[in-house]
Design a protein around this motif. Structure first.
Motif, mmCIF file in Angstrom:
data_model
loop_
_atom_site.group_PDB
_atom_site.id
_atom_site.type_symbol
_atom_site.label_atom_id
_atom_site.label_comp_id
_atom_site.label_asym_id
_atom_site.label_seq_id
_atom_site.Cartn_x
_atom_site.Cartn_y
_atom_site.Cartn_z
ATOM 1 N N ILE A 188 0.838 -1.206 0.000
ATOM 2 C CA ILE A 188 0.000 0.000 0.000
ATOM 3 C C ILE A 188 0.875 1.259 0.000
ATOM 4 N N ARG A 189 1.983 1.219 0.777
ATOM 5 C CA ARG A 189 2.868 2.382 0.901
ATOM 6 C C ARG A 189 3.442 2.779 -0.459
ATOM 7 N N GLU A 190 3.687 1.784 -1.312
ATOM 8 C CA GLU A 190 4.236 2.058 -2.645
ATOM 9 C C GLU A 190 3.243 2.789 -3.536
ATOM 10 N N GLY A 191 1.963 2.782 -3.125
ATOM 11 C CA GLY A 191 0.940 3.461 -3.927
ATOM 12 C C GLY A 191 0.830 4.947 -3.624
ATOM 13 N N ILE A 192 1.550 5.440 -2.617
ATOM 14 C CA ILE A 192 1.518 6.871 -2.303
ATOM 15 C C ILE A 192 2.152 7.660 -3.453
ATOM 16 N N LEU A 193 1.506 8.733 -3.886
ATOM 17 C CA LEU A 193 2.015 9.556 -4.983
ATOM 18 C C LEU A 193 3.385 10.141 -4.629
ATOM 19 N N LYS A 194 4.195 10.335 -5.665
ATOM 20 C CA LYS A 194 5.531 10.920 -5.465
ATOM 21 C C LYS A 194 5.638 12.214 -6.256
ATOM 22 N N ASN A 195 6.415 13.151 -5.733
ATOM 23 C CA ASN A 195 6.604 14.414 -6.446
ATOM 24 C C ASN A 195 7.645 14.243 -7.553
ATOM 25 N N GLU A 196 7.970 15.352 -8.220
ATOM 26 C CA GLU A 196 8.900 15.270 -9.366
ATOM 27 C C GLU A 196 10.286 14.788 -8.967
ATOM 28 N N ASN A 197 10.611 14.877 -7.693
ATOM 29 C CA ASN A 197 11.914 14.398 -7.217
ATOM 30 C C ASN A 197 11.872 12.961 -6.699
ATOM 31 N N GLY A 198 10.703 12.338 -6.858
ATOM 32 C CA GLY A 198 10.563 10.951 -6.412
ATOM 33 C C GLY A 198 10.330 10.788 -4.928
ATOM 34 N N VAL A 199 10.055 11.904 -4.238
ATOM 35 C CA VAL A 199 9.797 11.852 -2.792
ATOM 36 C C VAL A 199 8.300 11.653 -2.552
ATOM 37 N N PRO A 200 7.917 10.685 -1.699
ATOM 38 C CA PRO A 200 6.482 10.441 -1.459
ATOM 39 C C PRO A 200 5.773 11.677 -0.911
ATOM 40 N N GLU A 201 4.572 11.903 -1.441
ATOM 41 C CA GLU A 201 3.740 13.014 -0.957
ATOM 42 C C GLU A 201 3.207 12.674 0.450
ATOM 43 N N ASP A 202 2.733 13.716 1.104
ATOM 44 C CA ASP A 202 2.165 13.534 2.449
ATOM 45 C C ASP A 202 0.674 13.197 2.299
ATOM 46 N N GLU A 203 0.351 11.902 2.161
ATOM 47 C CA GLU A 203 -1.042 11.468 1.967
ATOM 48 C C GLU A 203 -1.521 10.746 3.237
ATOM 49 N N GLU A 204 -2.241 11.499 4.052
ATOM 50 C CA GLU A 204 -2.688 10.971 5.344
ATOM 51 C C GLU A 204 -3.656 9.805 5.193
ATOM 52 N N ASN A 205 -4.427 9.809 4.124
ATOM 53 C CA ASN A 205 -5.387 8.707 3.940
ATOM 54 C C ASN A 205 -4.671 7.380 3.699
ATOM 55 N N PHE A 206 -3.544 7.408 3.020
ATOM 56 C CA PHE A 206 -2.775 6.182 2.803
ATOM 57 C C PHE A 206 -2.126 5.723 4.112
ATOM 58 N N GLU A 207 -1.633 6.692 4.892
ATOM 59 C CA GLU A 207 -1.073 6.341 6.199
ATOM 60 C C GLU A 207 -2.154 5.725 7.088
ATOM 61 N N GLU A 208 -3.363 6.257 6.969
ATOM 62 C CA GLU A 208 -4.489 5.721 7.733
ATOM 63 C C GLU A 208 -4.818 4.300 7.290
ATOM 64 N N ALA A 209 -4.720 4.054 5.987
ATOM 65 C CA ALA A 209 -4.965 2.706 5.454
ATOM 66 C C ALA A 209 -3.935 1.722 5.991
ATOM 67 N N ILE A 210 -2.655 2.153 5.973
ATOM 68 C CA ILE A 210 -1.568 1.295 6.475
ATOM 69 C C ILE A 210 -1.780 0.982 7.954
ATOM 70 N N LYS A 211 -2.166 2.016 8.699
ATOM 71 C CA LYS A 211 -2.394 1.858 10.137
ATOM 72 C C LYS A 211 -3.542 0.897 10.432
ATOM 73 N N ASN A 212 -4.533 0.849 9.554
ATOM 74 C CA ASN A 212 -5.741 0.053 9.807
ATOM 75 C C ASN A 212 -5.759 -1.294 9.098
ATOM 76 N N VAL A 213 -4.622 -1.763 8.652
ATOM 77 C CA VAL A 213 -4.568 -3.052 7.947
ATOM 78 C C VAL A 213 -5.127 -4.186 8.806
ATOM 79 N N ASN A 214 -4.715 -4.248 10.072
ATOM 80 C CA ASN A 214 -5.215 -5.327 10.945
ATOM 81 C C ASN A 214 -6.733 -5.274 11.073
ATOM 82 N N THR A 215 -7.276 -4.079 11.268
ATOM 83 C CA THR A 215 -8.729 -3.914 11.381
ATOM 84 C C THR A 215 -9.416 -4.355 10.101
ATOM 85 N N ALA A 216 -8.871 -3.919 8.962
ATOM 86 C CA ALA A 216 -9.495 -4.212 7.667
ATOM 87 C C ALA A 216 -9.455 -5.697 7.328
ATOM 88 N N LEU A 217 -8.398 -6.366 7.738
ATOM 89 C CA LEU A 217 -8.238 -7.777 7.384
ATOM 90 C C LEU A 217 -8.844 -8.718 8.424
#
Length: 524
Positions: A239-268
């Motif tokens: 899931i972390r690899e799906g976070i958008l990256k800027n022109e320099n290849g640095v991951p954007e600050d996407e809180e919804n993806f961090e929330e998804a990563i945090k809730n993997v146990n709950t979701a599964l």
């Protein structure tokens, strides 16, 4: 009418958040009987009058004595308690009966059948047994309470108590990502994470993110979802690899993806029927619906039939989702998918209810709320207690529980045995030990005889320290207000649970030790 409703909402605001409008309505329709307006009894009623119990009746044949002056300034205790308690809440109706419970049991035992719950305070053992038998036969809940010195005691006597809204702590979400339903699958397909602009991508609900990446994972792992820690860590990285990256290849600050990563146990978390509900499904009351079956058992049987038919092995959908980072429209759309499915499941269950009632010649009444029961299907509970007659009988006394608890000589079980011995003392001497200061010393030996008699009668090979016997004689059956207040709050709380069928009441016996500020629940 609107002004009245707003006024009531303001008055009962905090408790409405606990048990809702329907819980408050049940409370307002209840009629509670209190036997003996002692310090503990009035504390219990105070805590039921303030939240708006519909009506109460005080049964007490005692007149006010010197011990009661702290609480009453009138002559008759039942009347005094009723009038003073009614001043606390004008919404509540109060009544009183100036007779002893024994006299009522002699002349009109059915008097007690009319109440939602009967609370008996500081009753002799013989009266408890008589009243308990009457209430047990009529299926009226009976709550026995006693404050004795620094010890508080409660015993719930109920043949069967059903709980629809048990409000469990830390309940797992019902998301069904491992068993996605049709409407949810279609909703997932409306999202194309690979071709979204930055704003939409960062405002996609985390449930959608996990569901989309779970689809990809399953296609690459032979349909097997992540199960162990290593696999779930790999899925988080996926899931972390799906976070958008800027022109320099640095991951954007996407809180919804961090929330998804945090809730993997709950979701599964796998979708399954809790063992407690499976046990209810397998019970005789669920499998043998008759014209005498209560709405709870009819609903439970309907849910069981739903599970085996439309539900494909799953309970009705709860229909709620947690709050999350997402734009309002996306969140509402997702919420509506779950809510619509939950309503469809509830309608399917209601059809089973109608068929069941028709088969036993009954009509579906307003008391059956399929949506509420379906929403709480995972949390349904049934509490059953033994009768007092079973507890006190030599043939059925729970010797194993008593003996195992008394392996620790200072466990709360010793207070239960002492209270039983004190009741035995009362039967023999028509008074409690130590109520007259000059008799404390001679009462110690008499109480010790009662303790030994009780242990011998039940063939209990255990030892009770003399310190406890001395202490109970020094108590002199006093009701210290601090202990009475604590027990009053606790008993009122349990009474509200019984009346509202919300939250799970304690089962059987509760002992409070004010000396050490500890308590225990005993299965007797």
């Amino acid at each position: 009418m609107a002004a009245t409703r707003t006024s009531k909402e303001q008055k009962y605001d905090r408790q409405l958040r606990l048990w809702g409008d329907h819980g408050q309505e049940t409370l307002e329709n209840a009629h509670v009987c209190l036997i003996n307006a002692t310090a503990t009894g009035t504390e219990i009623l105070k805590n039921l009058v303030l939240p708006g119990i519909g009506a109460f009746t005080v049964v007490d044949g005692h007149t006010v004595t010197g011990e009661d002056y702290l609480y009453f300034l009138l002559q008759n205790r039942a009347q005094a308690a009723t009038e003073l308690l009614q001043e606390l809440n004008s919404d509540v109706s109060g009544n009183f009966v100036e007779e002893s419970p024994d006299k009522l049991l002699d002349n009109d035992p059915e008097f007690f059948h009319r109440f939602s719950i009967v609370i008996g305070v500081h009753l002799p053992e013989s009266t408890c047994l008589r009243l308990g038998s009457v209430l047990w036969s009529a299926s009226v809940p009976f709550l026995v309470c006693k404050t004795y010195g620094l010890i508080g005691y409660m015993r719930l006597v109920v043949r069967e108590h059903t709980v629809i809204e048990s409000h469990p702590d830390n309940a797992l979400e019902d998301l069904r990502l491992d068993k996605p339903f049709g409407e949810f699958k279609n909703h997932i397909q409306s999202y194309d994470l690979d071709n979204m602009d930055k704003k939409d991508h960062s405002h996609t609900p985390w449930i959608i993110i996990v569901a989309k990446y779970l689809e990809k994972w399953l296609s690459e792992h032979n349909g097997q979802a992540p199960k162990n820690y290593k696999e779930k860590e790999a899925f988080r990285q996926f899931i972390r690899e799906g976070i958008l990256k800027n022109e320099n290849g640095v991951p954007e600050d996407e809180e919804n993806f961090e929330e998804a990563i945090k809730n993997v146990n709950t979701a599964l978390n796998p979708t399954k029927i809790p063992s407690t509900v499976e046990d209810l499904f397998n019970s005789e009351q669920c499998n043998n619906i008759t014209s005498q079956s209560t709405a709870f058992w009819v609903m439970l049987r309907a849910i069981k039939e739903f599970v085996h038919n439309e539900g494909n092995g799953s309970l009705p959908l709860r229909g709620t989702i947690p709050d999350m980072i997402a734009d309002s429209q996306k969140f509402v759309n997702l919420q509506n998918v779950y809510r619509t499915k939950a309503m469809q499941d509830a309608k399917a269950v209601l059809k089973h209810v109608e068929c069941l009632l028709k088969s036993v010649g009954k009509v579906c009444g307003k008391s059956v709320s399929s949506l509420n029961v379906c929403k709480n299907a995972s949390f349904l509970r049934v509490v059953r207690c033994r009768s007092l007659a079973e507890e006190y009988s030599v043939d059925s006394v729970n010797k194993d529980e008593i003996t195992s608890c008394m392996d620790s000589p200072d466990s709360e079980m010793v207070f239960y045995l002492m209270l039983r011995a004190v009741d035995r003392f009362f039967q023999q001497h028509s008074r409690y030990p130590g109520i007259y200061n000059y008799q404390v010393e001679e009462d110690i030996s008499k109480l010790k005889l009662c303790v030994n008699s009780l242990l011998q009668e039940y063939s209990l090979n255990i030892n009770i320290k003399d310190d406890y016997i001395h202490e109970f004689c020094r108590y002199g059956a006093a009701e210290p207000h601090t202990v009475a207040a604590f027990l009053g709050g606790s008993a009122a709380q349990e009474a509200i649970k019984i009346i509202s069928h919300q939250f799970v009441p304690f089962s059987n016996t509760f002992i409070y030790n004010a000396m050490s500020q500890t308590s225990a629940t005993l299965n007797l």
